[in-house]
Design a protein around this motif. Structure first.
Motif, PDB file in Angstrom:
ATOM      1  N   ALA A 113       0.827  -1.206   0.000  1.00 55.77           N
ATOM      2  CA  ALA A 113       0.000   0.000   0.000  1.00 55.77           C
ATOM      3  C   ALA A 113       0.860   1.254   0.000  1.00 55.77           C
ATOM      4  O   ALA A 113       0.591   2.214  -0.745  1.00 55.77           O
ATOM      5  CB  ALA A 113      -0.930  -0.018   1.215  1.00 55.77           C
ATOM      6  N   PHE A 114       1.898   1.285   0.830  1.00 53.11           N
ATOM      7  CA  PHE A 114       2.768   2.460   0.879  1.00 53.11           C
ATOM      8  C   PHE A 114       3.578   2.619  -0.396  1.00 53.11           C
ATOM      9  O   PHE A 114       3.974   3.739  -0.749  1.00 53.11           O
ATOM     10  CB  PHE A 114       3.704   2.365   2.080  1.00 53.11           C
ATOM     11  N   ALA A 115       3.841   1.545  -1.105  1.00 51.77           N
ATOM     12  CA  ALA A 115       4.689   1.617  -2.292  1.00 51.77           C
ATOM     13  C   ALA A 115       3.899   1.980  -3.549  1.00 51.77           C
ATOM     14  O   ALA A 115       4.378   2.775  -4.379  1.00 51.77           O
ATOM     15  CB  ALA A 115       5.414   0.281  -2.504  1.00 51.77           C
ATOM     16  N   TRP A 116       2.678   1.443  -3.715  1.00 52.00           N
ATOM     17  CA  TRP A 116       2.010   1.560  -5.007  1.00 52.00           C
ATOM     18  C   TRP A 116       0.571   2.056  -4.945  1.00 52.00           C
ATOM     19  O   TRP A 116      -0.087   2.147  -5.975  1.00 52.00           O
ATOM     20  CB  TRP A 116       2.023   0.195  -5.712  1.00 52.00           C
ATOM     21  N   TRP A 125       2.206   9.116   6.868  1.00 50.56           N
ATOM     22  CA  TRP A 125       1.991   7.868   7.599  1.00 50.56           C
ATOM     23  C   TRP A 125       3.241   6.986   7.552  1.00 50.56           C
ATOM     24  O   TRP A 125       3.598   6.342   8.542  1.00 50.56           O
ATOM     25  CB  TRP A 125       0.799   7.115   7.017  1.00 50.56           C
ATOM     26  N   PHE A 126       3.896   6.968   6.404  1.00 47.47           N
ATOM     27  CA  PHE A 126       5.117   6.162   6.305  1.00 47.47           C
ATOM     28  C   PHE A 126       6.220   6.742   7.174  1.00 47.47           C
ATOM     29  O   PHE A 126       6.986   5.988   7.787  1.00 47.47           O
ATOM     30  CB  PHE A 126       5.575   6.084   4.848  1.00 47.47           C
ATOM     31  N   ILE A 173       7.207  -3.239   7.637  1.00 42.88           N
ATOM     32  CA  ILE A 173       6.652  -2.300   6.657  1.00 42.88           C
ATOM     33  C   ILE A 173       7.764  -1.512   5.977  1.00 42.88           C
ATOM     34  O   ILE A 173       7.759  -1.321   4.751  1.00 42.88           O
ATOM     35  CB  ILE A 173       5.649  -1.361   7.343  1.00 42.88           C
ATOM     36  N   PHE A 174       8.736  -1.070   6.757  1.00 42.32           N
ATOM     37  CA  PHE A 174       9.854  -0.307   6.193  1.00 42.32           C
ATOM     38  C   PHE A 174      10.638  -1.149   5.185  1.00 42.32           C
ATOM     39  O   PHE A 174      10.957  -0.687   4.081  1.00 42.32           O
ATOM     40  CB  PHE A 174      10.763   0.157   7.320  1.00 42.32           C
ATOM     41  N   LEU A 175      10.941  -2.396   5.544  1.00 42.89           N
ATOM     42  CA  LEU A 175      11.729  -3.257   4.667  1.00 42.89           C
ATOM     43  C   LEU A 175      10.975  -3.594   3.388  1.00 42.89           C
ATOM     44  O   LEU A 175      11.509  -3.438   2.276  1.00 42.89           O
ATOM     45  CB  LEU A 175      12.101  -4.542   5.417  1.00 42.89           C
ATOM     46  N   PHE A 179      11.454  -2.517  -0.694  1.00 39.72           N
ATOM     47  CA  PHE A 179      11.695  -3.562  -1.682  1.00 39.72           C
ATOM     48  C   PHE A 179      10.633  -3.527  -2.773  1.00 39.72           C
ATOM     49  O   PHE A 179      10.952  -3.612  -3.969  1.00 39.72           O
ATOM     50  CB  PHE A 179      11.696  -4.932  -0.996  1.00 39.72           C
ATOM     51  N   PHE A 180       9.369  -3.390  -2.406  1.00 38.43           N
ATOM     52  CA  PHE A 180       8.293  -3.367  -3.394  1.00 38.43           C
ATOM     53  C   PHE A 180       8.385  -2.132  -4.285  1.00 38.43           C
ATOM     54  O   PHE A 180       7.985  -2.179  -5.452  1.00 38.43           O
ATOM     55  CB  PHE A 180       6.935  -3.389  -2.700  1.00 38.43           C
TER      56      PHE A 180
END
Length: 293
Positions: A113-116, A125-126, A173-175, A179-180
């Protein structure tokens, strides 16, 4: 280029080739020695667990190489008869597996969700999630204990699992988000043009590509939860205590029952080692992929 320069270059290339060959062999020998040194405590604990209490008190574990008749499996028979240890081993599995699975699943969903996905305040939020990485576990012990006591899950297995999940999610979530985010956008757009929704895109495209990172995260989380004693010592009762707390309580009660503690400690150590070696290829792939990206 003069003849002297050519001779120097030839000598350097020959020296470089010799150093490379020697360095490669020396490096392998060095790594083997480091690996053997790293495994020495495990081997010593294994041999100690196979010796009687009297033999352990009289001499060190290395004496078995001159007196192999000292080796016996009676300690493990006593371990199986110790209900406190066997029950705690089951409790450890009951805590570690859900805490690992929940962190991997929720972390993967949030990382995607945070990536895309676009939603209001995504970057803020991140940043809040990243800020939670610096919060030490010790700071949350008292307030979380009061909260769990209020809702009735203090000194329960569920409470221990929830605490590990809460503190494992920020790193997960950070990792996984980082990566995503490195997955080519064109690949995801092509899948969307083929009619793939967000769920299918996540399960069919993102998850297979993120396999190495997810495996690395699972290993980290499993080892952290399995070897934890501080959280379990506070949030678990006597019936739901993991093996780390059970071994600590055995020392406090009996003090010198090394014939039970040694095999119990070895079992507690060998299981996470087996998990690591079973998934070491995925772990190395995840680390190398993260380093390259």
């Amino acid at each position: 280029m003069s003849a002297d320069d050519g001779a120097v270059k030839a000598k350097r290339s020959l020296a470089a080739r010799t150093a490379a060959r020697t360095g490669g062999g020396a490096m392998r020998v060095f790594l083997v020695l480091v690996g053997l040194f790293w495994l020495m405590p495990t081997v010593g604990l294994l041999l100690s667990s196979l010796r009687g209490a009297a033999d352990i008190g009289e001499s060190g574990w290395w004496q078995v190489f001159t007196a192999p008749a000292e080796l016996t499996t009676e300690n493990y028979a006593r371990l199986l008869e110790n209900e406190a240890i066997t029950d705690s081993l089951f409790s450890t599995v009951l805590i570690t597996v859900p805490a690992t699975v929940l962190v991997v699943v929720i972390g993967a969903l949030a990382g995607y969700a945070f990536a895309w996905m676009d939603f209001p305040g995504r970057d803020w939020w991140f940043m809040a999630v990243v800020g939670l990485l610096v919060v030490p576990v010790q700071v949350a012990l008292v307030p979380v204990s009061k909260l769990f006591g209020t809702i009735g899950i203090f000194e329960t297995t569920i409470g221990v699992i929830l605490f590990h999940v809460a503190f494992g999610l920020p790193f997960a979530i950070f990792l996984l988000r980082n990566f995503f985010a490195e997955i080519p956008r064109e690949l995801l757009e092509a899948a969307r043009l083929d009619g793939a929704g967000e769920i299918r895109l996540f399960t069919r495209v993102v998850m297979p590509l993120g396999g190495p990172a997810i495996a690395s995260l699972g290993i980290f989380q499993f080892l952290w939860v399995w070897n934890d004693m501080l959280v379990a010592l506070i949030f678990a009762d006597s019936e739901s205590a993991p093996i780390t707390v059970a071994l600590q309580r055995q020392v406090r009660q009996f003090g010198n029952n090394i014939d039970v503690l040694a095999p119990g400690a070895f079992v507690s150590m060998v299981i996470p080692l087996a998990v690591f070696f079973a998934f070491q290829r995925q772990f190395v792939s995840g680390v190398m992929a993260g380093a390259v990206k």
